[in-house]
Design an enzyme around this catalytic site. Structure first.
Site, PDB file in Angstrom:
ATOM      1  CE  LYS A   1       5.107   8.634  -9.546  1.00  0.00           C
ATOM      2  NZ  LYS A   1       3.633   8.719  -9.435  1.00  0.00           N
TER       3      LYS A   1
ATOM      4  CB  THR B   1      -4.252  11.471  -5.575  1.00  0.00           C
ATOM      5  OG1 THR B   1      -2.933  11.190  -5.108  1.00  0.00           O
ATOM      6  CG2 THR B   1      -5.063  10.197  -5.589  1.00  0.00           C
TER       7      THR B   1
ATOM      8  CE  LYS C   1      -3.740  15.000  -2.965  1.00  0.00           C
ATOM      9  NZ  LYS C   1      -2.517  14.257  -2.596  1.00  0.00           N
TER      10      LYS C   1
ATOM     11  CG  HIS D   1      -3.074   1.323  -4.731  1.00  0.00           C
ATOM     12  ND1 HIS D   1      -3.806   2.478  -4.594  1.00  0.00           N
ATOM     13  CD2 HIS D   1      -3.531   0.474  -3.779  1.00  0.00           C
ATOM     14  CE1 HIS D   1      -4.659   2.347  -3.588  1.00  0.00           C
ATOM     15  NE2 HIS D   1      -4.509   1.137  -3.080  1.00  0.00           N
TER      16      HIS D   1
ATOM     17  CE  LYS E   1       3.416  13.985 -11.405  1.00  0.00           C
ATOM     18  NZ  LYS E   1       2.059  13.520 -11.159  1.00  0.00           N
ATOM     19  NE  ARG E   2       9.308   8.689  -3.764  1.00  0.00           N
ATOM     20  CZ  ARG E   2       9.572   7.796  -2.825  1.00  0.00           C
ATOM     21  NH1 ARG E   2       8.818   7.730  -1.743  1.00  0.00           N
ATOM     22  NH2 ARG E   2      10.582   6.976  -2.934  1.00  0.00           N
TER      23      ARG E   2
HETATM   24  C1  26V Z   1       6.115   0.715  -6.304  1.00  0.00           C
HETATM   25  C2  26V Z   1       7.185   0.308  -6.996  1.00  0.00           C
HETATM   26  C3  26V Z   1       8.024  -0.705  -6.395  1.00  0.00           C
HETATM   27  C4  26V Z   1       9.150  -1.160  -7.235  1.00  0.00           C
HETATM   28  C5  26V Z   1       8.995  -0.958  -8.715  1.00  0.00           C
HETATM   29  C6  26V Z   1       8.593   0.421  -9.038  1.00  0.00           C
HETATM   30  C7  26V Z   1       7.430   0.845  -8.263  1.00  0.00           C
HETATM   31  C8  26V Z   1       6.586   1.774  -8.765  1.00  0.00           C
HETATM   32  C9  26V Z   1       5.516   2.184  -8.053  1.00  0.00           C
HETATM   33  C10 26V Z   1       5.276   1.636  -6.820  1.00  0.00           C
HETATM   34  C11 26V Z   1       4.125   2.121  -6.033  1.00  0.00           C
HETATM   35  C12 26V Z   1       3.005   1.190  -6.091  1.00  0.00           C
HETATM   36  C13 26V Z   1       1.900   1.577  -5.209  1.00  0.00           C
HETATM   37  C14 26V Z   1       1.526   3.022  -5.321  1.00  0.00           C
HETATM   38  O1  26V Z   1       1.964   3.847  -4.564  1.00  0.00           O
HETATM   39  N1  26V Z   1       0.656   3.333  -6.244  1.00  0.00           N
HETATM   40  C15 26V Z   1       0.095   4.667  -6.408  1.00  0.00           C
HETATM   41  O2  26V Z   1      -1.165   4.669  -5.770  1.00  0.00           O
HETATM   42  C16 26V Z   1      -1.844   5.903  -5.892  1.00  0.00           C
HETATM   43  C17 26V Z   1      -3.120   5.783  -5.095  1.00  0.00           C
HETATM   44  O3  26V Z   1      -3.967   4.847  -5.688  1.00  0.00           O
HETATM   45  C18 26V Z   1      -2.092   6.225  -7.348  1.00  0.00           C
HETATM   46  O4  26V Z   1      -2.712   7.480  -7.423  1.00  0.00           O
HETATM   47  C19 26V Z   1      -0.788   6.240  -8.126  1.00  0.00           C
HETATM   48  O5  26V Z   1      -1.056   6.392  -9.499  1.00  0.00           O
HETATM   49  C20 26V Z   1      -0.040   4.940  -7.894  1.00  0.00           C
HETATM   50  O6  26V Z   1       1.251   4.991  -8.483  1.00  0.00           O
END
Ligand code: 26V
Length: 826
Positions: free
Chosen positions: A565, A669, A673, A368, A559-560
């Site tokens: 982003k 996502t 929406k 992801h 979004k986060r």
């Molecule tokens: C985790 C981390 C951890 C530390 C470094 C920075 C960072 C950045 C992002 C994340 C999240 C990774 C997993 C995640 O939530 N991915 C999201 O998954 C969604 C569902 O597939 C997708 O729509 C998003 O684009 C994606 O960011």
């Protein structure tokens, strides 16, 4: 309620589907469940009684679904996810059972307003963002499609923090979602599962065969809590099973008996810490021991549960791949791979090769992210200390795998080092994404572009080695929650246009296309938007004391908060519009009035993200009160963005901001929406934006920014953000205004870290995309002034977004990865 082997239960009947039947059940729950009379019942009493009444309607379906699935011996999907962002349960249960009108009427006859009771529910925020919400959409779709699925996860006592603002700065409060009662969960302590940690391994002679056993040092119990996952009006209810950690009896007894009462209680707390709190996604992943404990805890419970409680008693585990596919939602559950190997090799005493052949067919992995820093690695030292046997198994998997690679690429030492599951630098650690790729039958990305980049950039050696292992499944969102439930007015309009079938067959939205050219339909569509804006306005007034200006375009970025982003790009646009207005360059009456709405949580340890939140709020405080702006720009940032707020915010939006740097957002996502609710997108060529634009058409999407290959070129050429600053007057003025302290009472230091980051680092090329973004925003303004043209585009966005149903995503998973089937009525 549990999926144990006992079947042949006596039929359970649901309460009567009538207003009188409902009222009777509701009062019974209030009296005998809550122990209060109607006259003395608080809103919370009434909500809890209502929730329990509604779940009774689902109970017979739940039992029947389990019976059918058991009898069919069907293949199940076990979705392993550390996060589920479910949103409120009540309304979803009501639409699934088609009870909304009956309940509304029944409650009204008692003088109770359903809307008031809805508001009582605290959503279970057991996830950070997109990944957790996706898991919730997927289990909803599988239930609606009658496909057997168990969602497995963790019942965090504290989910994602509650965000508050103090002087515009984020302050986190604990999320106490369980404190007023949890009517949707069914605890089953009798099905608790022990989970072991620590200790050492030893070998022993087993009738001439050398075997290994793990001698763990401590253990905890996993207590399952079941949640209903109702299908939409199809009589099915699947199960979500979340695990909660408790101290084991053996553990306490020993210490209690030794008279160390206080130590025993402390030990209990230690065990229960495992499911205490959700880890916030951070700017840098920390190798936190407790997090690895959480991961192992929930997958060990889940595998044990499936093997011992879901499968028939005499089941031959060699047939496991016919009955289960464990879908790994990112790398968080990947420790399940060595766990299954350990069970087969150590406990069931299988040969290694035999066990590996079965294991490889039981797992599939979804990635992801594309950010290298988000890929999980666990230090060997930590893994070996917590799970010594699992580390040995990982080593063996790696040795066998690298031996195979060496055979295929003789002498290619560098390749072996690149592909090793064990990284040597900066410290010896296990690359969980590699382990998942080696073990998984399939590996998928979450949008076309992401899957391509996953193959080419993140796992190139692996995709060369196993080209057929890699596939794409573009994400989707559930139309039940995000259209039918969140947008009743639009739902009615759609149903009038194409009939009710769209809720479970979203491609039927296509039939609306011709209506984009029907002036009367456009008028009705605009009335729906206006109604949704009123609804949002009322909510924000109640919730946060925020009043939205009337007749403004609603431009939303939710979004986060993360640098990739690029919320800062949005802020720079707002600041530059503001600067142009106050400097007299831009007449505020010449542009459509706009509300810029933000919603975003920053990870508590992510300093830059928290700074950006502070900046947005401080810019808002100045812009919103400056009379020279004449109400042309309004910034609103309601705190604590969550699924519940999304449900009111998204249907009201005109413009959807999807502005990540190309190549960084795996899918997104929220973008789907918004399109489904009739907002137009301003976005980069990133993630699922690419597919949205292809489907809705270039004329109905505001594209801007560098394309992914261009991003790489710019970076390779040595990106210098200060050049853009020097060469672009509008950009320079906006940045200078922030640097001047104009948004911090003249204090230049407050936002200096953001300014200097943009000028000297700008990892995500905000300055490089600024001009293109501003020009796209000018196109937005012009398009919005053409009311009929805008509405036409908005309708076409809805009509052409049926592809983004999570039902379609689930069919794709079934087709390309799972090969499971719906269990149809018999
Ligand atoms: C985790 C981390 C951890 C530390 C470094 C920075 C960072 C950045 C992002 C994340 C999240 C990774 C997993 C995640 O939530 N991915 C999201 O998954 C969604 C569902 O597939 C997708 O729509 C998003 O684009 C994606 O960011």
């Amino acid at each position: 309620m549990t999926e144990n082997r006992a079947n042949g239960t006596a039929p359970v009947t649901a309460p009567q589907h009538s207003v009188e039947g409902f009222v009777k059940e509701f009062l019974r729950e209030l009296h005998f469940g809550q122990g209060v009379t109607l006259a003395r019942a608080s809103d919370n009493d009434q909500y809890l009684a209502l929730a329990r009444t509604v779940r009774e309607y689902l109970m017979a379906r739940w039992l029947e679904t389990l019976r059918r699935q058991f009898d069919a011996q069907a293949k199940s999907v076990a979705y392993l996810s550390a996060e589920y962002l479910l949103g409120r349960q009540l309304d979803n249960a009501l639409i699934a059972t088609d009870l909304t009108e009956i309940v509304e009427e029944g409650l009204a006859s008692l003088g109770i307003d359903l809307a008031t009771l809805r508001e009582q529910e605290v959503e279970p925020g057991l996830g950070n963002g997109g990944l957790g919400r996706l898991a919730a959409c997927f289990v909803d779709s599988l239930a609606t499609m009658s496909v057997p699925c168990i969602g497995y996860g963790i019942r965090y006592e504290y989910g994602i923090f509650r965000q508050t603002f103090v002087d515009g700065w984020q302050v986190e409060q604990p999320d106490t979602w369980l404190s007023l009662g949890a009517p949707w969960e069914f605890p089953h302590p009798e099905h608790s599962v022990p989970v072991h940690f620590g200790g050492h391994t030893e070998t022993y002679d087993d009738g001439g065969v050398e075997r290994t056993r793990w001698v763990p040092a401590w253990d905890v119990l996993g207590v399952p809590y079941n949640y209903m996952v109702p299908g939409y009006q199809n009589g099915r209810v699947n199960t979500l099973r979340l695990w909660s950690a408790r101290a084991t009896k053996a553990f306490d007894l020993q210490i209690f008996n030794s008279g160390e009462y206080v130590d025993a209680v402390r030990a209990q707390t230690f065990a229960e810490n495992i499911s205490k709190v959700l880890y916030p996604e951070d700017s840098t992943p920390q190798g936190k021991e407790l997090r690895l404990q959480q991961q192992y805890f929930f997958v060990a419970c889940s595998i044990r549960d499936f093997v011992e409680n879901v499968l028939p008693e005499d089941f031959d585990l060699h047939d496991l791949p016919e009955r289960i596919i464990f879908q790994l939602n990112d790398t968080h559950p990947v420790i399940a791979v060595p766990e299954l190997m350990r069970i087969l090799v150590d406990e069931k005493k299988w040969d290694w090769d035999e066990a590996w052949a079965v294991t490889q067919k039981c797992f599939a992995y979804t990635c992801h992210t594309l950010l290298p820093e988000a890929l999980e690695v666990w230090p060997v030292e930590l893994l070996g200390r917590l799970l010594p046997r699992h580390l040995e198994i990982i080593y063996r998997i790696n040795d066998d795998f690298l031996a195979e690679v060496a055979q295929r690429f003789p002498g290619d030492e560098l390749r072996l080092r690149r592909m090793s599951i064990i990284a040597e630098h900066p410290e010896r650690s296990v690359r969980m994404a590699y382990l998942a790729t080696v073990a998984g039958a399939k590996v998928n990305g979450v949008a076309e572009l992401h899957s391509q980049l996953l193959r080419d950039k993140v796992l190139p050696d692996f995709s060369e080695y196993w080209p057929d292992k890699f596939t794409n499944v573009t994400n989707g969102v559930t139309p039940r929650r995000f259209v039918r439930l969140a947008n009743p007015a639009l739902s009615e309009l759609i149903t009038d246009a194409v009939g009710p079938g769209w809720v479970t067959d979203l491609e039927r939205l296509r039939e609306m296309e011709p209506l984009a050219d029907d002036a009367e339909f456009r008028e009705r569509f605009r009335a729906v938007k206006a109604h949704n804006k009123d609804r949002l306005n009322a909510l924000l007034q109640r919730r946060d004391g925020i009043t939205l200006p009337a007749d403004a375009m609603l431009d939303v970025m939710v979004k986060r908060l993360h640098e990739y982003k690029r919320q800062t790009l949005k802020v720079l646009h707002i600041v530059s519009q503001y600067e142009r207005i106050v400097s007299g360059e831009l007449d505020p009456t010449s542009i459509p009035r706009r509300v810029f709405a933000f919603g975003a949580k920053a990870a508590p340890g992510y300093k830059m993200a928290k700074q950006i939140i502070g900046l947005i709020n401080h810019v808002g405080a100045v812009v919103n009160t400056d009379p020279r702006v004449q109400g042309a720009l309004t910034v609103v940032f309601p705190p604590n963005y969550n699924v519940t707020l999304a449900e009111t915010l998204i249907p009201a939006a005109d413009l959807s901001e999807q502005i990540s740097l190309a190549g960084k957002e795996a899918s997104g996502t929220g973008n789907m929406k918004f399109a489904l609710n009739g907002a137009l997108t301003i976005g980069t060529d990133d993630g699922a934006n690419v597919e949205i634009r292809q489907l809705v058409g270039d004329d109905h999407f505001f594209l801007f920014g560098l394309l992914e290959p261009q991003v790489e070129q710019v970076v390779a050429a040595g990106y210098e953000p200060s050049r853009y600053y020097e060469e672009n007057r509008t950009l320079r003025r906006a940045i200078d205004l922030i640097a001047s302290g104009a948004f911090a009472n003249g204090d230049r230091k407050v936002f200096e870290p953001i300014v200097s980051n943009l000028l000297h680092e700008d990892r995500f090329l905000v300055l490089a995309d600024f001009q293109s973004y501003v020009e796209a925003q000018e196109r937005v303004d012009a398009a919005y002034l053409d009311t009929e043209g805008w509405t036409r585009s908005a309708i076409l966005n809805v009509a052409r977004s049926g592809f983004f149903s999570s039902d379609r995503s689930m069919w794709d998973y079934i087709d390309r990865i799972w090969h499971a089937q719906p269990v149809v009525a018999r």
